[in-house]
Design a protein around this motif. Sequence first.
Motif: not given
Length: 332
Positions: A226-228, A272-276, A305-310
Amino acid sequence: MKLLSISIPTYNRNDIVINQLEQLYQIIIADNLIDFVEIVITDNSSSDATFESLINFKNTHRQIDIKIFKNQSNIGIDGNIHKAVLNSSSEYVHILSDDDFVDRQFYSILINFLKANSVSFLFLDPKRFTNHGKGITASVSTLSKNKFHHVSVDELFLIIGHWLTFVSSYVVSRDFWCAREYKIKRYHGTDILLCHAMAEIIKNDRNKIYICTFNSIVANPMYTGSFRLFNAFAKSWQDFLIQSIDLFELKNTGKVVFKKTVKYFLPACVRIAKVDRLFKLSDVIFLIKHCYSYHEFWIWVFPEIIIPTKISQIYIKLKGFLYEIIQNVKNS
């Protein structure tokens, strides 16, 4: 004394670690490696039935040398990796994650190499699933296959980069590790203890460093964490390279390694961080603060970072197609 310890740190992975042991047992018996190999498992104070299952496995598989240890309390993943080495008793140690796959022929090849060569540090080039979203598999290095390549410290860093922290890709001299044990212990909790351990070992003898490109390990680490991870490979990784500059002979080695990490690894960590749903504004600020000077960050990471997940998923697939086209051009 055995030649090789296959040393496995584990925690609450009952079924996974037993499955790993079944596979290793078959390999050691079939390849007649009993006299050369021991298996050492260090349980990080599991709260499930892992330790009991390990004891039962040992009692029912007596043909090979199996040692089992359990920490009195959980000492963290890197502390347990450190313990996994100290609990071993062979000349060399392969630190193996309990959920990575070992190629069926690998240990025979490794044992023959270790019999004939003196080694301080050996990196096993894993076959891994890339982060291009299309199931593409590739090795880490571009070195010629099926060889043990003798390399310099600079070559090791430049070729392998952030993969130096990948648990299952280490074969080290146990004596070298133990001789620097007091220094390595200082880095528990840094997320990149293995880099510090490797640096200390290389300082002992930087003339016996190898990269193995035989089929060895198959792993899928791009999608674990994750972000870790993201944090570790931003500031912690950069700090490590700066602190270890005395390792390098080429002036810009550390800078090149970190630029590659920003380009190829941080986007996967951000994804990963975005999905979680573990990605916060403070994380974005943290990354910009530590990577703003690298144009690779603005090209490869910031869009993630800035683009939406889909939309980001389409972006990932597009990169996958571009990757395939580039590879086909290179191979033609």
